[in-house]
Design a protein around this motif. Structure first.
Motif, PDB file in Angstrom:
ATOM      1  N   GLU A  29     -36.440 -26.387  52.317  1.00 31.64           N
ATOM      2  CA  GLU A  29     -37.595 -27.260  52.177  1.00 31.64           C
ATOM      3  C   GLU A  29     -37.309 -28.645  52.746  1.00 31.64           C
ATOM      4  N   ARG A  78     -33.046 -22.502  48.201  1.00 28.84           N
ATOM      5  CA  ARG A  78     -34.353 -22.926  48.719  1.00 28.84           C
ATOM      6  C   ARG A  78     -34.389 -24.398  49.082  1.00 28.84           C
ATOM      7  N   LEU A 115     -42.447 -21.372  54.643  1.00 34.90           N
ATOM      8  CA  LEU A 115     -41.874 -22.031  53.466  1.00 34.90           C
ATOM      9  C   LEU A 115     -42.964 -22.616  52.575  1.00 34.90           C
TER      10      LEU A 115
END
Length: 866
Positions: free
Chosen positions: A322, A318, A337
């Motif tokens: 981001e 992740r 997101l």
């Protein structure tokens, strides 16, 4: 092509050995035996092997360094999410009428009947409520967590970049309640104003600081901090040399935000815990851990939203995503997101440009569809249910994401956050396996594969879940089944959906603005198709009402009106949608008369509905607070009822309104927009004494024509056909009403629609008849008994209740008791388009997902199949 990874040291084992031998010849010339059998060379080769191993490790980035880099970018592990539930408090004694206060933080738990050693989950109420005198119950939101109040985390040093830690992490993920985490810094007398947030604890005042994502764009004040809720770490602003106006760096470091003054107490109020164990069943939270005299408690619905903290492996994936979004929602991926990051209760998010999907949508609107997270225990055999998904769809989670996206959206962009829609689909197939296979085990394995593939949630087989808007095809089923070892072949595949308009469809309509879109009414559900009838989805459900008809505004995109009634209540009600059935106005418009027909118009730039009822003609404006108002048509017959109403926009831009009265009382026409006392009777010129129950308008170039369909009493009466009146404003056409009855033997006319100059009429017993109205009266052409329209008995078709044509002139659709039928060859042949079983594919709109139903798999051995 991916970027190649550079090697910090590219020397090989042989190069290291050769370099060592060269050094030997330079520094020790007396060492002359450099063969592999020399003990010294053996040692050199051993050290070369160890060195090559170290180089190998050097050329690979250790995971610890990767984690450290992510931390520098501000990526932290997501904390556990706390389940939430609405608790229902009731008086233990109904006779007690005294007010009862239920304080914030009241703890509620469940009874353990299994004798387990684990403590049962505890829920705490989020606010204080009072059970007022005379009230017997009250509802209150609660979360699965433990409250920690006034914990001393340390004293401030007065220096930037101060970091403190909660003693009992993790702190739960944000729930939208500001009390999830409160950080208070001791304040001295005179430092606070009346508007500064503060809290009292043990006689000391503490100023409340704000949690932020980072130390940029701080807003109204600089009393901020960032929090790693998973570890319980609170970090205050660091200092840095900032750029001056001339671009150079300042001489001394400056704090990026306020710094807690030296030697001040720092106290924390937070909620800890959370996790999936909080997802308890309904009616289990019945134990008050804090005594509140005179009340009982339960949870009518299951607790939802509890989720475990994030794993390091997930954060490693992740984090880079981001980093690319930079905390700004610009691209569709950015919106998705942010939505998934802000709430662990969200498993998937999909962002759309709304104007790319809907003609009514204003430019600059982004729609985000959310799919809730569902714990593994609620996915038997990998299958999820729509009810389980809906139970997880809390308004708190949706509102939290809406607020987060509003903070990050570009100026001028609107964001609309909704939960995704789901379509239940089931598979029927025969699977032939090798003779040595266990039939039941193969069936279970294929069933699990189907459930996990036809699934809106990520799982072991589908990393993202079923794609939004992608059709399910028979080839998908073949691929799923054939991927199971031991399966020889698959046949007899059928795809089935439960909800389609296949019975009792009294009204259909084509959308004049949304391409390929149709509406069909069936019982209490309005169905919508966005692909010319290839697939239908519910667009409005009204379980206690029967929908009678649907009308789409001819000039305003998105406006749809329904007329409904309730069996045990006199009269009708009108329901309105501004967005093609995506949502419906929360308030309906009741009227104590029965509605027979509806027509849309516009007056003073405001949409207006005209209602033909058994108690007169009414108009309903869409202005706020409007109610149906009667329009006087005939001053001599104020209570005259009307079967039909239609509106024509003439070439001069004026509106004409026509109504057909009950009891053969004639047709009235207003050339002044349907205002009261502007109607004149026009039945004397050809339709006097006719029972007119259908009115509609045909446009041919600059000319407009009013068409009327006559009703017949039944039996063997062939019917009286249709009539046409040319609209010339306040003037009457010289020919008056022109009758079209040559070849008509279908009895009553039930509906009329147009495709250019061609006229289609739904009849009582001859299906959909048609004629070309150019150049005088033409005979009606009746469909062949093999046309595909459903038959009632030999030679007679079922009643056609409604007929509609699309604006592009490609499709004709007709409906009745057997559903919806469509024709693409000008009404010569028809095929059903509201079946619930498909051989090739089942479609869904772009914002929908599939959910597996009850699959019917027949598994046989290859010996039986031959």
């Amino acid at each position: 092509m991916p970027l190649p990874l550079p090697k910090l040291d590219d020397r090989t084992f042989q190069q290291l050995v050769d370099d060592s031998k060269r050094l030997v010849t330079q520094s020790a010339p007396e060492w002359t035996d450099l063969s592999p059998g020399d003990p010294g060379i053996v040692l050199l080769e051993a050290f070369a092997f160890l060195t090559e191993t170290m180089i190998y490790r050097l050329n690979r980035l250790p995971e610890k360094a990767y984690v450290a880099f992510l931390r520098l970018l501000g990526v932290t592990l997501e904390p556990p999410a706390a389940a939430s539930v609405s608790l229902h408090f009731t008086r233990a004694q109904a006779a007690n009428t005294q007010p009862i206060q239920i304080p914030r933080g009241t703890r509620v738990s469940l009874k353990r009947s299994d004798g387990g050693s684990n403590e049962p989950p505890i829920f705490i109420t989020s606010r204080t409520v009072t059970l007022a005198a005379g009230d017997n119950s009250v509802d209150m939101l609660a979360h699965h967590c433990e409250q920690v109040s006034g914990e001393l985390a340390g004293r401030a040093s007065g220096l930037p970049a101060l970091s403190i830690s909660a003693r009992r992490p993790p702190i739960i993920a944000p729930t939208g309640d500001e009390l999830d985490l409160v950080v208070g810094i001791e304040a001295h007398a005179g430092e606070l104003t009346a508007n500064d947030p503060a809290i009292q604890f043990e006689g000391t005042t503490y100023r409340i600081w704000r949690e932020v994502e980072n130390f940029t764009n701080l807003g109204v004040d600089g009393f901020v901090y960032i929090a790693d809720r998973n570890t319980g770490t609170i970090t205050f602003a660091p200092s840095a040399r900032r750029r001056n106006e001339d671009g150079t760096l300042s001489d001394a470091p400056e704090s990026l935000a306020a710094v807690p003054p030296a030697d001040r107490e720092i106290r924390l109020w937070y909620r800890r815990g959370g996790g999936p164990e909080g997802n308890v069943a309904a009616d289990t939270l019945t134990v008050l851990k804090d005594s509140v005299a005179g009340v009982q408690v339960t949870n009518p619905n299951a607790a939802t939203g509890g989720r475990a903290g994030e794993t390091l492996a997930n954060a490693l994936v992740r984090g880079p995503q981001e980093f690319h979004s930079l905390e700004r929602a610009i691209t569709a991926q950015d919106f998705e997101l942010v939505a998934k990051k802000r709430s662990p209760a969200i498993a998937r998010a999909r962002a759309f440009t709304r104007s790319a999907l809907w003609t009514f949508a204003a430019p600059g609107t982004v729609e985000v569809s959310l799919v809730p997270y569902l714990p593994d225990q609620l996915r038997p055999q990998g299958r999820v249910s729509i009810d389980a998904l809906r139970a997880q769809e809390t308004d708190d989670a949706r509102r939290l994401i809406q607020n987060a996206l509003d903070e990050r959206r570009p100026l001028g962009t609107n964001v609309l956050v909704n939960w995704a829609h789901y379509k239940l689909v089931s598979v029927k197939a025969r699977i032939v396996v090798r003779r040595e296979e266990d039939l039941e085990r193969v069936r279970q394995r294929v069933l699990t594969r189907l459930n996990q593939t036809i699934n809106p949630l990520p799982n072991n087989i589908s990393a993202e879940g079923w794609p939004f808007g992608q059709a399910l095809r028979a080839s998908n089923v073949y691929d799923i089944a054939l991927s199971e070892p031991g399966v020889r072949w698959v046949d007899s595949v059928r795809l089935r959906v439960d909800e389609v308009p296949n019975t009792a469809v009294p009204s259909i309509a084509a959308d004049a603005f949304q391409p390929h879109t149709w509406y069909a009414v069936s019982n209490s559900t309005l169905f919508r198709s966005i692909n010319d009838g290839d697939g239908w989805e519910p667009a409005g459900r009204f379980p206690t009402e029967q929908i009678d008809l649907v009308r789409v505004h001819p000039n305003r995109p998105g406006l749809v009106a329904l007329a409904t009634h309730t069996a045990d209540v006199k009269g009708s009600r009108v329901r309105i949608s501004n967005d093609s059935g995506e949502t419906w106005l929360p308030d309906s418009f009741p009227i104590n008369v029965s509605i027979y027909d509806i027509a849309w118009t516009v007056r003073d730039s405001v949409p207006l509905l005209l209602l033909a009822t058994d108690g007169g003609l009414y108009e309903l404006s869409l202005r706020a607070g409007s109610t149906p108002v009667q329009v006087l048509v005939d001053p001599r017959k104020q209570n005259l009822g009307f079967y039909a109403v239609t509106i024509a926009t003439e070439a001069r831009g004026t509106y004409s309104v026509a109504v057909a009265a009950e009891a053969t009382a004639g047709v009235y026409l207003s050339s002044e927009g349907g205002r009261a006392n502007t109607f004149r009777k026009i039945d004397e010129m050809g339709v006097k004494g006719e029972d007119i129950r259908v009115l509609t308008v045909q446009y041919v170039g600059p000319n407009s024509y009013l068409w009327a369909g006559a009703f017949s009493p039944g039996g063997d009466d062939p019917g009286h056909g249709c009539f046409r009146w040319q609209l010339l404003g306040p003037q009457n056409p010289p020919e008056g009403w022109v009758r079209f009855a040559d070849g008509w033997d279908g009895g009553s006319c039930r509906a009329i629609a147009f495709q250019g100059t061609k006229v289609f009429a739904g009849t009582h017993r001859r299906g959909v008849v048609q004629l070309d109205a150019r150049g005088g009266s033409q005979p009606w052409i009746k469909p062949d008994v093999n046309s595909g329209l459903p038959l009632r008995d030999q030679g007679r078709f079922q009643i056609v209740s409604s007929v509609a044509c699309d604006p592009n002139g490609q499709w004709v659709m007709a409906s009745g008791v057997s559903g919806v039928f469509r024709s693409r060859d000008g009404g010569v042949t028809y095929q059903t388009c509201s079946t619930n079983e498909f051989a090739e594919a089942v479609t869904i709109p772009d914002t929908w997902l599939f959910v597996s139903g009850e699959h019917d798999l027949s598994v046989v051995s290859e010996d039986e199949a031959r």
